[in-house]
Design a protein around this motif. Structure first.
Motif, PDB file in Angstrom:
ATOM      1  N   THR A  96       0.847  -1.194   0.000  1.00 13.71           N
ATOM      2  CA  THR A  96       0.000   0.000   0.000  1.00 13.71           C
ATOM      3  C   THR A  96       0.878   1.238   0.000  1.00 13.71           C
ATOM      4  O   THR A  96       1.745   1.394   0.860  1.00 13.71           O
ATOM      5  CB  THR A  96      -0.916   0.022   1.237  1.00 13.71           C
ATOM      6  OG1 THR A  96      -1.761  -1.139   1.217  1.00 13.71           O
ATOM      7  CG2 THR A  96      -1.784   1.267   1.236  1.00 13.71           C
ATOM      8  N   VAL A 117      -2.727   0.043  -4.128  1.00 15.77           N
ATOM      9  CA  VAL A 117      -2.711  -1.231  -3.409  1.00 15.77           C
ATOM     10  C   VAL A 117      -2.251  -2.271  -4.423  1.00 15.77           C
ATOM     11  O   VAL A 117      -3.028  -2.722  -5.264  1.00 15.77           O
ATOM     12  CB  VAL A 117      -4.089  -1.588  -2.836  1.00 15.77           C
ATOM     13  CG1 VAL A 117      -4.022  -2.919  -2.099  1.00 15.77           C
ATOM     14  CG2 VAL A 117      -4.589  -0.490  -1.915  1.00 15.77           C
ATOM     15  N   ASP A 198       2.422   4.057   5.156  1.00 17.39           N
ATOM     16  CA  ASP A 198       2.077   3.699   3.773  1.00 17.39           C
ATOM     17  C   ASP A 198       2.803   4.605   2.783  1.00 17.39           C
ATOM     18  O   ASP A 198       2.201   5.258   1.926  1.00 17.39           O
ATOM     19  CB  ASP A 198       0.565   3.762   3.536  1.00 17.39           C
ATOM     20  CG  ASP A 198      -0.206   2.787   4.405  1.00 17.39           C
ATOM     21  OD1 ASP A 198       0.400   1.778   4.807  1.00 17.39           O
ATOM     22  OD2 ASP A 198      -1.393   3.034   4.673  1.00 17.39           O
TER      23      ASP A 198
END
Length: 704
Positions: A96, A117, A198
């Motif tokens: 991610t 993703v 992320d």
């Protein structure tokens, strides 16, 4: 982390210099007659770096952004609709990765996160009430390739484009004002309490927030004063190929365009003699100076992407539909029938069939283009309740293959706040002549070639005026609509009965006081065979029936043992094995029996389905009884259907309107004879509206 006061100051200074030098244009839009229309929106907030600037590179451990005091942030935070635009290049497509996080500094969990993703694209929007929108689109992004995302929000919908082609359209329109935006960061997501996560690896070139929709020409970088919105446009290669080569004004080499699909593209009936969108495209090509381009329309009513038990698939007949014409472009609009549960085409089957269509298109050296069809009027329901999922599947298959999508579904819903005008529809699933004109307009606007000021696509060109078809008494506002229709494949042997009683409760076909019941068949048997029977299952003395017998056809209506109608054609040699059509039409105080479009018997009273008020059963091919089958039909029964009005207006339209040039219209819906060859319906459009065609008897199936 490298978000610090020094860097913010440097960037602010750089932006100021850029504005002075015109590097990032923010001036007012101007109109050019030779180009697309001016922008529909204005940049409210934005930042970015020049190509090659090291500060645009992120290694997964850092982020950059602005807080509440930034210029334009307050205005952006007040937006209830608009567009988020981001340019990026991912070094890897694993895990991610946060491209952009737009949030409230008081509560970072309230915000919008655009992220990768794996190779998919995800948008999540949260607010005080929880998750407002969360969608992941499997777009198969490629590492090392530049991309541009546009999240267009408004009119109750969110519309995401990747590289100037739509990849998602969904209900729900949360935007900046819904979560109290006052901070914008790229490269990482703010998880709260000073934690950033992320991380993104690659380049993030620019982020822009506008106060309205960014259009397709703006996404592609071809709009007037485009730098004010999109300084670094990224578009699919095929968009550029079609726009700059095949749609180039006065090009030297003519192109061949194949349009294929189902009845929505076929455009034979619901246009009432006016041009389908394929024909509209041919007219626009001529306006561009490309009169020698050839347009071939091979769409066939009732068909699906791949073959089913009662349909013929585009994939399975691709060579005949497209390959044999040596096309430069193949435009496929298919899915309305695939979504119908009656065709048994699952989403995974539809997905595989679309992939095969792309592969076969490219194998013949053509550019593949997908077009979504119109929304279902009144919303999806019944056998097509899952229709929007099929439309979305088309977008996703296209995105994984970098195929351009002409998103009519999204355009109709977005620009009309969810419900397109009634005038755009012929019935709930078919566009009218006005709707076809909208298809053509969207096609050319997608490629930036719609420009009425320069003579390409004059407003309202080639569509009906005043609600009338020339030389016809048919009002478009009272257009005849189909109430029921079903097709069959395989022979009827006298023991086969198709039970469509379920449709009585959903279509109202049995309660019509006027209209037309029709059946299309072929037989060599002189024995009595039921084509269509509407009857009361509890008694044998209440029914409406169309039967073939002794080389002719007969219509009978009986209620509680009292005969209300009996019409017969006599022996017309209809048991010759050829294809014929029989119609029972009731309206204006009379009831007519028609064979192949010609009236063969008439009664001076109006009798129809409603005159059998207790009817609860609808059979085709015979009447199923407890002891077997009564009056079983032997031969081929291709289709039975019903219309909401008597068929005479169609007969009048075909005879009187010079604009109806397609025999398929006559043959499919009235039953007139037409030449038969070993092929399927093909319209070839060039200097004449119809240059040539071939047709034959394909399996009709449930129609769209």
């Amino acid at each position: 982390m490298r978000f610090d006061v020094e860097r913010r100051a440097l960037l602010t200074c750089a932006l100021a210099v850029a504005l002075v030098l015109g590097l990032i244009g923010l001036g007012p839009a101007t109109s050019r007659a030779e180009g697309p229309p001016p922008p529909q929106s204005t940049m409210v907030f934005g930042f970015g770096w020049n190509v090659g600037d090291a500060r645009a590179r992120f290694d997964g451990s850092e982020h950059f952004g602005f807080g509440p005091a930034a210029n334009g942030m307050a205005a952006a935070g007040a937006l209830a609709q608009g567009t988020l635009q981001v340019n990026f290049t991912a070094s890897a497509v694993a895990g991610t990765q946060t491209i952009a996080h737009l949030f409230s500094s008081e509560n970072p969990s309230h915000g919008a996160t655009l992220s990768l993703v794996g190779s998919s694209l995800r948008l999540q929007v949260t607010g005080a009430s929880g998750v407002l929108l969360e969608r992941t689109v499997p777009v198969a992004l490629t590492a090392g390739e530049p991309h541009q995302v546009h999240v267009v929000v408004g009119n109750g919908h969110t519309w995401i484009h990747l590289d100037a082609s739509p990849v998602l359209f969904t209900d729900g329109a949360p935007f900046m004002a819904d979560f109290g935006l006052d901070s914008v960061h790229v490269g990482q997501r703010n998880a709260g309490d000073g934690v950033w996560t992320d991380g993104f690896t690659g380049t993030i070139q620019r982020l822009v927030i506008t106060d309205g929709r960014v259009t397709s020409p703006e996404m592609q970088g071809i709009a007037p004063d485009n730098d004010s919105i999109n300084r670094f446009p990224v578009a699919l290669d095929d968009l550029e190929t079609i726009r700059d080569q095949l749609l180039a004004p006065d090009k030297e080499t003519p192109s061949t365009w194949v349009f294929t699909g189902d009845s929505i593209t076929h455009g034979a009936l619901w246009t009432y003699g006016f041009r389908s969108w394929a024909e509209q495209a041919q007219a626009r090509f001529a306006e561009l100076g490309n009169e020698e381009d050839t347009v071939v329309n091979t769409a066939i009513s009732g068909h699906t992407a791949g073959a089913s038990a009662n349909t013929i698939g585009v994939r399975d007949t691709f060579e005949e539909r497209a390959g044999q014409y040596d096309p430069d472009v193949v435009v496929t609009m298919i899915g309305m029938n695939d979504a119908a549960t009656t065709t048994n085409q699952t989403l995974s089957m539809y997905e595989d069939n679309l992939q095969e269509i792309i592969d076969r298109t490219r194998a013949v050296g053509a550019v593949a283009v997908f077009a979504t069809a119109n929304p279902i009027q009144g919303g999806p329901s019944g056998v097509r309740a899952n229709y929007p999922e099929y439309v979305q599947t088309m977008r996703e298959v296209a995105a994984r293959n970098q195929v351009v999508v002409i998103d009519n579904f999204g355009e109709w819903r977005f620009t009309n706040a969810g419900e397109a005008p009634q005038l755009w529809y012929g019935d709930a699933i078919h566009p009218s002549a006005h709707g076809h004109w909208q298809f053509a307009r969207n096609f050319f606007e997608t490629f930036g070639r719609w420009n009425p000021e320069a003579g390409v696509g004059a407003e309202g060109a080639e569509i009906p005026r005043g609600g009338h078809v020339p030389n016809s008494s048919v009002l478009l506002t009272n257009a005849v609509s189909q109430t029921f229709g079903y097709g069959f494949t395989g022979a009827f042997d006298g023991t086969r009965v198709e039970d469509r009683s379920v449709d009585l409760g959903t279509t109202g076909v049995g309660s019509q006081v006027q209209g037309t019941y029709l059946a299309r068949f072929s037989t060599t048997s002189a024995e009595e065979g039921v084509l269509l029977s509407l009857h009361d299952s509890a008694t044998a003395d209440s029914f409406l029936r169309l039967v073939s017998r002794d080389g002719g056809v007969h219509a009978t209506v009986v209620n509680e043992g009292r005969e209300l109608l009996s019409l017969s054609s006599g022996d017309m040699g209809l048991d010759d094995g050829a294809r014929h059509s029989v119609s029972l039409a009731a309206g204006q105080g009379t009831t007519r029996l028609l064979v192949d479009g010609l009236t063969v018997a008439i009664a001076d009273r109006q009798v129809f389905g409603a005159d059998v008020p207790t009817a609860d059963t609808l059979h085709a091919g015979g009447v199923a009884t407890g002891g077997g089958v009564s009056a079983g039909f032997v031969g081929n029964l291709e289709r039975v259907w019903a219309w909401a009005a008597a068929s005479e207006p169609f007969h009048y339209l075909v005879e009187r309107s010079a604009t109806v040039a397609d025999p398929e219209f006559v043959d499919s819906f009235l039953g007139f004879s037409a030449p038969t060859h070993q092929s399927h319906p093909v319209l070839v459009l060039g200097e004449l509206s119809v240059l040539g065609r071939r047709r034959g008897a394909g399996a009709p199936g449930p129609r769209s």
